[in-house]
Design an enzyme around this catalytic site. Structure first.
Site, mmCIF file in Angstrom:
data_model
loop_
_atom_site.group_PDB
_atom_site.id
_atom_site.type_symbol
_atom_site.label_atom_id
_atom_site.label_comp_id
_atom_site.label_asym_id
_atom_site.label_seq_id
_atom_site.Cartn_x
_atom_site.Cartn_y
_atom_site.Cartn_z
ATOM 1 N N ASP A 1 0.773 -1.311 -0.169
ATOM 2 C CA ASP A 1 0.042 0.010 0.000
ATOM 3 C C ASP A 1 0.926 1.084 0.055
ATOM 4 O OD1 ASP A 1 -0.850 -0.518 3.367
ATOM 5 O OD2 ASP A 1 0.801 0.783 2.816
ATOM 6 N N MET B 1 -3.129 9.423 11.065
ATOM 7 C CA MET B 1 -3.994 9.596 9.754
ATOM 8 C C MET B 1 -5.271 10.727 10.095
ATOM 9 S SD MET B 1 -4.700 5.620 8.815
ATOM 10 C CE MET B 1 -5.214 5.165 10.332
ATOM 11 N N LYS C 1 -3.586 3.123 -0.694
ATOM 12 C CA LYS C 1 -4.694 3.978 -0.624
ATOM 13 C C LYS C 1 -4.250 5.343 0.081
ATOM 14 C CE LYS C 1 -6.577 0.728 2.149
ATOM 15 N NZ LYS C 1 -7.418 0.096 2.887
#
Length: 514
Positions: A45, A181, A67
């Site tokens: 990823d 995040m 992503k």
């Protein structure tokens, strides 16, 4: 029964959920590194560090399921299906995930899918960015003079779900808060803490791309951090740290003080020859991207194979054996073995090498070099031999099929010498590296490119194609390599000698003038 069970396992394959850590290849676990070499299919990823992506063997099957916040290139449900599908094809599947698979990495969802499909799996924990990134930025997440607990929170919520952070509970803990995040919601997170009663003067920081050459740190307070991050255009991936320990960042910062911190260096040397160089550069703080553009391979052309066999059979006629690369040494002794011979076949000869690396490889065969020039290049070696050898000496050069002509021109200056230039191996350009090389160079951030041969420069240019080469700072071994790089339009500096130590010293000099 055991045989039947083994066959069933081979049919099914297996999945390893592997934590890739926060970005630096040095923080990849030993088990993770081993699995990258043995896996058949690597599903990775966006958060996997560039330095680690550069380590992935180009002959493996890669599946990019990258992503980013609000942009799921491949939905999670499809990722689950990919893992099951590839394993059922009998493959060893490496699911490479940034940080740790089970810390907000949706590893649990992937394991559920594997369990449901009855696919065998293992989980390989990774170093979490929640601890490693602050450490690289001089922030200890706990310190007994400041705080005794740390709390890790995801700042990213499932789509369509209301924010579920209990800010009042977090403030009551009095511990260090690490939000992963959460950059897209930085303003809301700071507001939530303030409304829950946190002092506006509480130190806070945003840490961008930690443990890599591009890492940045913005320190402020809970009241001012969002605005400061906006002004300085902070980007993902970043983490947010809130707590008194943020006061220590300036005093404790260590990574940024390393002499090559901030340098992202692309190494074009073949993997088997580049490990020591990369380790030396990383020890000084550089991020290294390994993209070999050439590979040395045995000769497979029938006519040339016959020529090699003829010369191996005539070794008694030569007095001096010349090697211009470590691989030349390895390949020559492989050829001896293939012919049913050993080192005794060359016991009557003297040996000449182009430099210390080749001398060390020869020493590994139990032979010390008799001739080695002070300057490690073909012209210097040829000149040394032309001036030192007796008239009538017969010389055999065992080297690459695309070896430079400098050594030959120097030998020709002494017509009393007889020499045979024998190509014992070929050098091939690695077309499979084109996508990786272009990706690293075009995304920016590469500060220097290291070339250890003229053919490496040729391979680099051939694979990269059209590119603003004037922007490339090339660190070269030898004048010929530098000349080839300059002809492509690159800025060049030349290491004093073809050694790891000299390449590193040259890199340090052009970075800091020391």
């Amino acid at each position: 029964m055991c045989e039947e069970r083994r066959e069933n396992m081979e049919k099914t394959g297996k999945v390893w959920l592997v934590g890739a850590g926060p970005g630096s290849a040095d923080l990849l676990t030993v088990k993770a590194r081993s699995l990258l070499d043995t896996g058949d299919c690597i599903v990775y990823d966006r958060l996997v560090g560039r330095e680690i992506l550069a380590m992935l063997p180009p002959d493996k099957e890669w599946i990019d399921v990258g992503k980013s916040a609000g942009n799921h290139t491949v939905p999670q449900s499809e990722i689950n299906q990919i893992l099951v599908r590839e394993a059922r094809l009998g493959k060893k599947v490496i699911r490479l995930k940034g940080g740790d698979p089970f810390l907000f990495g949706r590893g649990g969802e992937e394991v559920e899918a594997l369990c449901e499909a009855k696919v065998p799996f293992e989980v390989v924990p990774g170093v979490s960015s929640s601890i490693a990134v602050p450490a690289y930025q001089g922030i200890p997440v706990t310190h007994r003079d400041y705080v005794s607990s740390v709390h890790i929170i995801t700042g990213h919520q499932r789509a369509g779900k209301e924010e579920g952070i209990d800010y009042e509970a977090l403030v009551r803990t009095g511990g260090t808060l690490v939000f992963l995040m959460g950059v897209g919601a930085l303003k809301e997170i700071m507001k939530g803490l303030l409304h829950a009663g946190m002092n506006g003067d509480m130190p806070a920081a945003v840490l961008q791309q930690g443990t890599t050459a591009l890492q940045r740190r913005i320190t402020a307070t809970v009241e001012t951090l969002a605005e400061e991050a906006r002004k300085q255009k902070i980007q993902t991936p970043s983490i947010i740290v809130v707590g008194e320990v943020c006061r220590l960042s300036e005093q404790f910062a260590w990574y940024e003080k390393l002499p090559l911190s901030g340098e992202r260096i692309l190494v074009t040397r073949p993997v088997e020859r580049g490990f020591k160089l990369q380790e030396s550069l990383r020890a000084l703080g550089a991020e290294t991207l390994s993209v070999p553009v050439i590979r040395t391979v045995p000769v497979d052309d029938r006519e040339r194979v016959l020529e090699i066999k003829r010369e191996i059979g005539r070794l008694s006629e030569y007095q001096v054996l010349v090697f211009t690369s470590p691989y030349g040494v390895e390949r020559f002794f492989d050829l001896l073995s293939e012919a049913g011979m050993d080192v005794r076949r060359v016991s009557h000869m003297k040996f000449a090498v182009i430099g210390q690396g080749t001398a060390d490889t020869l020493k590994g065969k139990g032979i010390r070099a008799d001739y080695m020039p002070g300057k490690y290049d073909g012209g210097s070696l040829g000149r040394l031999l032309a001036e030192s050898l007796e008239d009538g000496t017969r010389i055999l050069l065992a080297r690459s099929s695309i070896g430079g002509t400098e050594i030959l021109k120097e030998l020709e200056k002494n017509p009393a010498l007889v020499f045979k230039d024998l190509a014992v191996y070929d050098t091939k350009f690695l077309a499979e590296q084109e996508t990786r090389l272009r990706s690293f160079m075009e995304e920016g951030g590469v500060t220097k490119v290291i070339f250890t041969s003229s053919s490496a420069v040729e391979g680099f240019v051939r694979l990269l194609g059209t590119f603003p080469y004037h922007s490339v700072q090339a660190v070269c071994i030898g004048g010929k390599t530098a000349k080839t790089a300059e002809s492509a339009g690159m800025q060049t500096v030349t290491a004093g000698n073809a050694t790891v130590e000299d390449i590193v010293a040259c890199t340090l000099y052009i970075s800091h003038g020391v």
